[in-house]
Design a protein around this motif. Structure first.
Motif, PDB file in Angstrom:
ATOM      1  N   ILE A  99      56.572  68.762  -2.076  1.00  0.00           N
ATOM      2  CA  ILE A  99      56.979  70.155  -1.948  1.00  0.00           C
ATOM      3  C   ILE A  99      56.309  70.740  -0.708  1.00  0.00           C
ATOM      4  O   ILE A  99      55.096  70.665  -0.553  1.00  0.00           O
ATOM      5  N   GLY A 100      57.100  71.367   0.172  1.00  0.00           N
ATOM      6  CA  GLY A 100      56.599  71.943   1.410  1.00  0.00           C
ATOM      7  C   GLY A 100      57.225  71.234   2.603  1.00  0.00           C
ATOM      8  O   GLY A 100      57.822  70.171   2.444  1.00  0.00           O
ATOM      9  N   SER A 101      57.116  71.841   3.749  1.00  0.00           N
ATOM     10  CA  SER A 101      56.372  73.049   4.098  1.00  0.00           C
ATOM     11  C   SER A 101      57.135  74.315   3.692  1.00  0.00           C
ATOM     12  O   SER A 101      58.345  74.265   3.463  1.00  0.00           O
ATOM     13  N   GLY A 108      64.002  85.557   2.313  1.00  0.00           N
ATOM     14  CA  GLY A 108      62.921  85.086   1.468  1.00  0.00           C
ATOM     15  C   GLY A 108      62.141  83.943   2.069  1.00  0.00           C
ATOM     16  O   GLY A 108      62.223  83.653   3.262  1.00  0.00           O
ATOM     17  N   VAL A 109      61.366  83.285   1.193  1.00  0.00           N
ATOM     18  CA  VAL A 109      60.565  82.120   1.585  1.00  0.00           C
ATOM     19  C   VAL A 109      60.815  81.026   0.569  1.00  0.00           C
ATOM     20  O   VAL A 109      60.744  81.256  -0.646  1.00  0.00           O
ATOM     21  N   VAL A 110      61.129  79.834   1.046  1.00  0.00           N
ATOM     22  CA  VAL A 110      61.311  78.681   0.168  1.00  0.00           C
ATOM     23  C   VAL A 110      60.370  77.579   0.585  1.00  0.00           C
ATOM     24  O   VAL A 110      59.971  77.488   1.756  1.00  0.00           O
ATOM     25  N   ALA A 111      59.999  76.746  -0.369  1.00  0.00           N
ATOM     26  CA  ALA A 111      59.268  75.517  -0.064  1.00  0.00           C
ATOM     27  C   ALA A 111      60.294  74.402   0.063  1.00  0.00           C
ATOM     28  O   ALA A 111      61.076  74.151  -0.864  1.00  0.00           O
ATOM     29  N   HIS A 147      64.882  72.627  -3.164  1.00  0.00           N
ATOM     30  CA  HIS A 147      63.953  73.635  -2.646  1.00  0.00           C
ATOM     31  C   HIS A 147      63.398  74.452  -3.802  1.00  0.00           C
ATOM     32  O   HIS A 147      63.984  74.501  -4.878  1.00  0.00           O
ATOM     33  N   MET A 148      62.272  75.112  -3.548  1.00  0.00           N
ATOM     34  CA  MET A 148      61.666  75.990  -4.548  1.00  0.00           C
ATOM     35  C   MET A 148      61.404  77.345  -3.899  1.00  0.00           C
ATOM     36  O   MET A 148      60.663  77.434  -2.909  1.00  0.00           O
ATOM     37  N   ALA A 149      62.018  78.393  -4.437  1.00  0.00           N
ATOM     38  CA  ALA A 149      61.819  79.732  -3.893  1.00  0.00           C
ATOM     39  C   ALA A 149      60.408  80.217  -4.203  1.00  0.00           C
ATOM     40  O   ALA A 149      59.948  80.154  -5.341  1.00  0.00           O
ATOM     41  N   LEU A 150      59.723  80.699  -3.185  1.00  0.00           N
ATOM     42  CA  LEU A 150      58.387  81.274  -3.346  1.00  0.00           C
ATOM     43  C   LEU A 150      58.423  82.794  -3.331  1.00  0.00           C
ATOM     44  O   LEU A 150      57.531  83.446  -3.875  1.00  0.00           O
TER      45      LEU A 150
END
Length: 223
Positions: A99-101, A108-111, A147-150
């Motif tokens: 997971i990342g960057s 928004g921001v996603v990993a 992806h993972m939403a932060l």
């Protein structure tokens, strides 16, 4: 950046989206917990990312289930879907992914993710089952790349500046996630808190990487 939950992006009142998702275990993946915390510290100083996704709402969408023209997925169809998914997912090996960057974009921001062959294998098998039970239109959305939403933006500001801060202050910018289960959930929008909340309907355990799939728990009722 601009707010994510604008009127044209709001779901109909009362809509509850059925979907499969991976809910990360932060206790079991401490490196991921540290990554999320570091990203939150940076986002807190940016005017568009003051409401990051809380621990309980973090997820990676595997597959949203749609029924165009039919409204929400009814209970009989859900029962058939659960019955069909259980043996299929029990045969999918547990896996690890990176997971990342973190990536800042206009809403928004996603990993980002890497080493996601296991995720793609899980998705492909789940999509076949969902299409068979709910029809091919039910899998119109493809979640790849994983992806993972932060954070979903709640204001306006420079995504370039936020990306620079994330790159300089979130080190390391990635962490490992071990995936041993996938959840069938009902998801609702919570625009005032800039997030999506989910209720787990069923948890499906994946096959152990060290034991034959026949010894895996096929399906655990959560609620």
């Amino acid at each position: 950046m601009e707010p994510r939950f604008q009127p044209d992006r709001l779901w109909p009142t009362g809509h509850r989206q059925l979907q499969l998702m991976i809910i990360p275990d932060l206790d079991g993946n401490p490196g991921l917990a540290e990554l999320v915390a570091a990203c939150r510290a940076v986002m807190a100083a940016h005017p568009a990312t003051t409401q990051p996704v809380p621990d309980e709402s973090l997820h990676l969408t595997v597959q949203a289930v749609f029924r165009p023209g039919h409204g929400d997925v009814d209970q009989p169809t859900r029962a058939r879907l659960i019955e069909a998914l259980a043996p299929e997912l029990a045969a999918v090996p547990a896996f690890e992914m990176l997971i990342g960057s973190p990536l800042a974009y206009h809403r928004g921001v996603v990993a980002d993710t890497h080493h996601d062959d296991g995720f793609n294998h899980l998705l492909d098998r789940a999509r076949r089952v969902i299409a068979r039970i709910c029809g091919p239109d039910a899998i119109a959305y493809d979640s790849r790349p994983a992806h993972m939403a932060l954070c979903y933006a709640d204001g306006r500001g420079s995504s370039d500046e936020l990306q620079r801060q994330l790159r300089h202050h979130v080190r390391p910018s990635h962490a490992s996630l071990t995936v041993t289960a996938v959840d069938l959930v009902e998801t609702v929008q919570v625009p005032q808190r800039c997030r999506y909340d989910s209720t787990v309907l069923r948890r499906f355990s994946l096959s152990s990487r060290t034991e034959p799939s026949a010894t895996s728990t096929v399906c655990e009722a959560v609620i």
